[in-house]
Motif scaffolding. Structure first.
Motif, PDB file in Angstrom:
ATOM      1  N   UNK A   1      14.121   6.256  -2.722  1.00  0.00           N
ATOM      2  CA  UNK A   1      14.016   4.853  -2.191  1.00  0.00           C
ATOM      3  C   UNK A   1      13.632   4.868  -0.760  1.00  0.00           C
ATOM      4  N   UNK A   2      12.943   3.674  -0.269  1.00  0.00           N
ATOM      5  CA  UNK A   2      12.245   3.772   0.984  1.00  0.00           C
ATOM      6  C   UNK A   2      13.368   4.241   2.166  1.00  0.00           C
ATOM      7  N   UNK A   3      14.425   3.770   1.883  1.00  0.00           N
ATOM      8  CA  UNK A   3      15.765   4.166   2.901  1.00  0.00           C
ATOM      9  C   UNK A   3      16.011   5.741   2.964  1.00  0.00           C
ATOM     10  N   UNK A   4      15.397   6.689   1.938  1.00  0.00           N
ATOM     11  CA  UNK A   4      15.835   7.851   1.780  1.00  0.00           C
ATOM     12  C   UNK A   4      14.591   8.649   2.904  1.00  0.00           C
ATOM     13  N   UNK A   5      13.312   8.023   3.059  1.00  0.00           N
ATOM     14  CA  UNK A   5      12.427   8.555   3.691  1.00  0.00           C
ATOM     15  C   UNK A   5      12.773   8.118   5.275  1.00  0.00           C
ATOM     16  N   UNK A   6      13.245   6.953   5.467  1.00  0.00           N
ATOM     17  CA  UNK A   6      13.843   6.426   6.756  1.00  0.00           C
ATOM     18  C   UNK A   6      15.052   7.239   7.305  1.00  0.00           C
ATOM     19  N   UNK A   7      15.782   7.821   6.243  1.00  0.00           N
ATOM     20  CA  UNK A   7      16.988   8.564   6.880  1.00  0.00           C
ATOM     21  C   UNK A   7      16.405   9.736   7.366  1.00  0.00           C
TER      22      UNK A   7
ATOM     23  N   UNK B   1      16.510  19.597   3.253  1.00  0.00           N
ATOM     24  CA  UNK B   1      15.518  20.448   3.529  1.00  0.00           C
ATOM     25  C   UNK B   1      14.320  20.238   2.406  1.00  0.00           C
ATOM     26  N   UNK B   2      14.696  20.283   1.238  1.00  0.00           N
ATOM     27  CA  UNK B   2      13.760  20.058  -0.035  1.00  0.00           C
ATOM     28  C   UNK B   2      13.392  18.620   0.239  1.00  0.00           C
ATOM     29  N   UNK B   3      14.203  17.784   0.378  1.00  0.00           N
ATOM     30  CA  UNK B   3      13.856  16.326   0.256  1.00  0.00           C
ATOM     31  C   UNK B   3      12.762  15.989   1.617  1.00  0.00           C
ATOM     32  N   UNK B   4      13.042  16.499   2.784  1.00  0.00           N
ATOM     33  CA  UNK B   4      12.205  16.478   3.656  1.00  0.00           C
ATOM     34  C   UNK B   4      10.866  17.039   3.581  1.00  0.00           C
ATOM     35  N   UNK B   5      10.809  18.072   3.002  1.00  0.00           N
ATOM     36  CA  UNK B   5       9.539  18.887   2.580  1.00  0.00           C
ATOM     37  C   UNK B   5       8.757  18.030   1.807  1.00  0.00           C
ATOM     38  N   UNK B   6       9.441  17.722   0.689  1.00  0.00           N
ATOM     39  CA  UNK B   6       8.692  16.929  -0.220  1.00  0.00           C
ATOM     40  C   UNK B   6       8.043  15.482   0.371  1.00  0.00           C
ATOM     41  N   UNK B   7       8.809  14.769   1.086  1.00  0.00           N
ATOM     42  CA  UNK B   7       8.206  13.756   1.764  1.00  0.00           C
ATOM     43  C   UNK B   7       7.178  14.077   2.593  1.00  0.00           C
TER      44      UNK B   7
ATOM     45  N   UNK C   1       5.267   3.108   3.349  1.00  0.00           N
ATOM     46  CA  UNK C   1       6.344   3.707   2.871  1.00  0.00           C
ATOM     47  C   UNK C   1       7.004   3.476   1.416  1.00  0.00           C
ATOM     48  N   UNK C   2       6.931   2.067   1.200  1.00  0.00           N
ATOM     49  CA  UNK C   2       7.273   1.846  -0.173  1.00  0.00           C
ATOM     50  C   UNK C   2       6.514   2.333  -1.084  1.00  0.00           C
ATOM     51  N   UNK C   3       5.278   2.618  -1.141  1.00  0.00           N
ATOM     52  CA  UNK C   3       4.275   3.238  -2.014  1.00  0.00           C
ATOM     53  C   UNK C   3       4.769   4.659  -2.095  1.00  0.00           C
ATOM     54  N   UNK C   4       4.960   5.485  -0.878  1.00  0.00           N
ATOM     55  CA  UNK C   4       5.355   6.601  -0.802  1.00  0.00           C
ATOM     56  C   UNK C   4       6.832   6.992  -1.342  1.00  0.00           C
ATOM     57  N   UNK C   5       7.444   6.117  -1.266  1.00  0.00           N
ATOM     58  CA  UNK C   5       8.927   6.249  -1.865  1.00  0.00           C
ATOM     59  C   UNK C   5       8.533   6.187  -3.537  1.00  0.00           C
ATOM     60  N   UNK C   6       8.070   5.249  -3.917  1.00  0.00           N
ATOM     61  CA  UNK C   6       8.100   5.221  -5.263  1.00  0.00           C
ATOM     62  C   UNK C   6       7.147   6.492  -5.807  1.00  0.00           C
ATOM     63  N   UNK C   7       6.096   6.755  -5.258  1.00  0.00           N
ATOM     64  CA  UNK C   7       5.437   8.179  -5.684  1.00  0.00           C
ATOM     65  C   UNK C   7       6.310   9.225  -5.664  1.00  0.00           C
ATOM     66  N   UNK C   8       7.351   9.378  -4.855  1.00  0.00           N
ATOM     67  CA  UNK C   8       8.106  10.542  -4.835  1.00  0.00           C
ATOM     68  C   UNK C   8       9.609  10.344  -5.727  1.00  0.00           C
ATOM     69  N   UNK C   9       9.478   9.066  -6.127  1.00  0.00           N
ATOM     70  CA  UNK C   9      10.887   8.404  -7.214  1.00  0.00           C
ATOM     71  C   UNK C   9      12.128   8.577  -6.314  1.00  0.00           C
TER      72      UNK C   9
END
Length: 120
Positions: free
Chosen positions: A50-56, A16-22, A40-48
């Protein structure tokens, strides 16, 4: 005695915390740079992460936008609803809504940008 540590609960909170941060980072990016200019690549880099985490959490950029819109809508509803507590009828209500929206925009300046972006 300490309560037993439930790993599924810890995992759910972390998810839930990861989803909220995204969602928060995506709201900021979509509201300031725009949907097309946000990758999504830039968003993932900003969050520290991987892009795959966003897509999860969100299967596509479009699904992420839909989730951001839903969250922003709930935030707007809560702000307006709270701004109407104890307010009289007529123009008082209109004024209260306008004030609530401006207060929210002051706290979250990316929201008006998101509304502009979505209305395109």
């Amino acid at each position: 005695p300490h309560a037993a540590c439930d790993l599924s609960t810890i995992w759910s909170v972390a998810e839930a915390s990861t989803s909220a941060r995204i969602l928060d980072a995506a709201l900021h990016a979509f509201g300031t740079a725009g949907y097309e200019a946000t990758s999504l690549d830039a968003l993932a880099a900003e969050l520290g992460i991987r892009k795959q985490t966003i897509l999860y959490h969100f299967s596509s950029k479009e699904q992420l936008l839909d989730a951001v819109i839903d969250e922003a809508g709930l935030e707007l509803i809560a702000a307006v609803g709270g701004g109407l507590d104890g307010v009289g009828p007529g123009w008082e209500r209109v004024e209260a809504v306008v004030r609530a929206v401006f207060r929210l925009a002051g706290r979250r300046p990316e929201l008006p940008g998101l509304l502009r972006e979505v209305s395109r």
